[in-house]
Scaffold this active site. Structure first.
Site, PDB file in Angstrom:
ATOM      1  N   LYS A  48     -41.659 -25.814  19.456  1.00  0.00           N
ATOM      2  CA  LYS A  48     -41.722 -27.171  19.986  1.00  0.00           C
ATOM      3  C   LYS A  48     -42.658 -28.031  19.130  1.00  0.00           C
ATOM      4  O   LYS A  48     -42.381 -28.290  17.978  1.00  0.00           O
ATOM      5  CB  LYS A  48     -42.149 -27.104  21.456  1.00  0.00           C
ATOM      6  N   TYR A 104     -41.350 -22.491  33.166  1.00  0.00           N
ATOM      7  CA  TYR A 104     -40.099 -22.532  32.405  1.00  0.00           C
ATOM      8  C   TYR A 104     -39.164 -21.465  32.999  1.00  0.00           C
ATOM      9  O   TYR A 104     -39.592 -20.328  33.251  1.00  0.00           O
ATOM     10  CB  TYR A 104     -40.422 -22.244  30.942  1.00  0.00           C
ATOM     11  N   ARG A 147     -43.624  -5.872   8.938  1.00  0.00           N
ATOM     12  CA  ARG A 147     -43.727  -5.876  10.415  1.00  0.00           C
ATOM     13  C   ARG A 147     -45.182  -5.746  10.842  1.00  0.00           C
ATOM     14  O   ARG A 147     -45.591  -6.248  11.867  1.00  0.00           O
ATOM     15  CB  ARG A 147     -42.852  -4.766  11.030  1.00  0.00           C
ATOM     16  N   ASP A 188     -49.586 -20.920  29.372  1.00  0.00           N
ATOM     17  CA  ASP A 188     -48.580 -21.419  28.428  1.00  0.00           C
ATOM     18  C   ASP A 188     -48.900 -22.888  28.190  1.00  0.00           C
ATOM     19  O   ASP A 188     -48.746 -23.729  29.081  1.00  0.00           O
ATOM     20  CB  ASP A 188     -47.180 -21.226  29.023  1.00  0.00           C
TER      21      ASP A 188
HETATM   22  N1  PLP Z   1     -42.624 -21.966  27.322  1.00  0.00           N
HETATM   23  C1  PLP Z   1     -42.147 -23.180  27.578  1.00  0.00           C
HETATM   24  C2  PLP Z   1     -42.955 -24.114  28.412  1.00  0.00           C
HETATM   25  C3  PLP Z   1     -40.900 -23.561  27.085  1.00  0.00           C
HETATM   26  O1  PLP Z   1     -40.426 -24.784  27.367  1.00  0.00           O
HETATM   27  C4  PLP Z   1     -40.156 -22.634  26.301  1.00  0.00           C
HETATM   28  C5  PLP Z   1     -38.828 -23.001  25.758  1.00  0.00           C
HETATM   29  O2  PLP Z   1     -38.288 -24.030  26.046  1.00  0.00           O
HETATM   30  C6  PLP Z   1     -40.691 -21.385  26.058  1.00  0.00           C
HETATM   31  C7  PLP Z   1     -41.932 -21.067  26.577  1.00  0.00           C
HETATM   32  C8  PLP Z   1     -39.942 -20.363  25.260  1.00  0.00           C
HETATM   33  O3  PLP Z   1     -40.053 -20.639  23.921  1.00  0.00           O
HETATM   34  P1  PLP Z   1     -38.970 -20.168  22.828  1.00  0.00           P
HETATM   35  O4  PLP Z   1     -37.729 -20.931  23.088  1.00  0.00           O
HETATM   36  O5  PLP Z   1     -39.638 -20.466  21.542  1.00  0.00           O
HETATM   37  O6  PLP Z   1     -38.776 -18.699  23.048  1.00  0.00           O
END
Ligand code: PLP
Length: 406
Positions: free
Chosen positions: A220, A122, A68, A195
């Site tokens: 992604k 998101y 961890r 992000d």
């Molecule tokens: N940020 C964006 C722009 C996303 O599209 C997503 C998920 O679709 C996330 C964060 C969250 O990522 P995770 O699904 O890996 O937790």
């Protein structure tokens, strides 16, 4: 720390992102020179003596004690992402959401502070802010951060501790001028968290544009094959130190198997993303000419209201994501299109080798209130496409036949 010559790593100074994607994060040492780093599943590591163990745990000495706190395979992924982002360090997590959570805490978002957040986010990020941070006592003020003037007025008025946005927003593909927003945030002593999932560090290095933390859902594009969930946040050493501590205390750390898969995905990032960008552009042109489509959102189209900024920010490639509004603005019409697909897949997520279509109202933005969705432009007839790496002609033909039949 081993010298480069002892580790047989490649000197990456001045190299491009595709080279870094292949050569950073290799775990080579003087006794071992694998081309591909191994997976270290061990939870714990033996120490020479208790004092050594204490020193590693206290951060006074490099090494591994307990997974961890640190793991060699995970460390290789951290090194790879830091190199891609041009960052001092990067911290990796069990998911993109865990990375966002840790980053917000690490920059001081806590009870009594204000966070200015983009209205285009998101859906689950909005839910994290509204259902975890607001009840904790954080004031979250939403604003249109794609409009730098509105951002300036809001930041001046609210004096936030941090500002949060997406480089290219999910799902309406609106862009934030990161450099301009960073300047405004820093004028008011706020840190900027970006992000960068949709843009990827291959197209946009948010830290070089002035952001303080660049967050990616590695689920992604970085892992890229639809087989691993993960997240990363890169930034300066001090912020990363605090994020790593959040990982240790809150526990949302990445595991070694996931880290290894993500590293394997990153090696081909430089091949996959340009291909996905060119397919996305072809899809956007096809959709723009289709009679059942009312509007296409793609930064690479001259009709995109921020096309000029997109060219500057994304460096001439416009990303692998496209969204579009059906002339019949209903969930039923959107579902008919998804149901008529024969090759492209109706599934959540993005950035995979598969072309994926998603209906944001019933998935990625489901947890947002209808009012917030409306404000963010997430309409019932909106569909989002993540271009894969199939042959363009096959993808275009499938999308066209699905629209014709729906
Ligand atoms: N940020 C964006 C722009 C996303 O599209 C997503 C998920 O679709 C996330 C964060 C969250 O990522 P995770 O699904 O890996 O937790």
């Amino acid at each position: 720390m081993l010298e480069n010559s002892e580790r047989r790593t490649v000197d990456l100074a001045g190299t491009g992102p595709s080279t870094r994607a292949v050569h950073a994060g290799t775990l080579r040492g003087p006794d071992i020179q694998p081309v591909v780093p191994p997976i270290y599943p061990s939870v714990s590591y033996m120490a020479e003596n208790p004092d050594d163990l204490r020193a590693v745990l206290a951060g006074e000495k490099e090494g591994y004690v307990y997974s961890r706190n640190g793991n060699p395979t995970v460390a290789a992924l951290r090194e790879s992402i830091a190199a891609l982002e041009g960052a001092g360090d990067a911290v990796v997590f069990a998911s993109g959401m865990a990375a966002i959570h840790a980053a917000l805490l690490a920059v001081g978002v806590q009870a009594g502070t204000t966070l200015v957040a983009s209205r285009d986010l998101y859906g689950v990020t909005v839910s994290l802010l509204n259902t975890v941070f607001v009840p904790m006592g954080v004031r979250v003020v939403y604003a249109d951060l794609t409009n730098t003037e509105e951002a300036r007025r809001t930041i001046e008025r609210e004096q936030p501790v941090a500002v949060y946005c997406e480089t290219v927003s999910n799902p309406t593909l609106r862009l934030v001028d990161i450099a301009a927003l960073a300047e405004v945030a820093h004028d008011h002593r706020a840190l900027l968290l970006v992000d960068n999932t949709f843009a990827t560090p291959l197209l946009v290095r948010a830290l070089e544009q002035g952001a303080d933390v660049s967050i990616t859902s590695t689920t992604k594009y970085l892992s890229g094959h639809g087989d691993v969930v993960g997240g990363a946040a890169a930034g300066a050493w001090d912020v990363c130190g605090r994020m790593a501590t959040m990982g240790v205390f809150v526990g949302g750390i990445a595991g070694p198997f996931e880290a290894w898969l993500t590293l394997r995905g990153i090696r081909t990032l430089g091949l996959r993303v340009p291909r996905q960008c060119s397919t996305a552009l072809a899809i956007a042109h096809m959709l723009e000419a289709h009679p059942k489509v009312a509007r296409v959102h793609y930064p690479g189209l001259p009709s995109h209201p921020q096309h000029e900024l997109a060219t500057r920010l994304l460096g001439g490639r416009y990303g692998g994501m496209v969204s579009f509004e059906l002339g019949e603005d209903t969930t039923e019409a959107a579902c008919r299109v998804l149901g008529a697909l024969e090759l492209c897949l109706a599934a959540t997520s993005l950035g995979d080798v598969f072309t994926l279509l998603l209906h944001p109202v019933s998935s990625s933005h489901l947890t947002m209130s209808p009012k917030d969705r409306e404000r963010a432009g997430v309409k019932p007839g909106l569909l989002r496409i993540s271009a894969g790496i199939e042959d363009d002609a096959d993808v275009l033909a499938d999308l066209a036949q699905a629209l014709d039949r729906a």
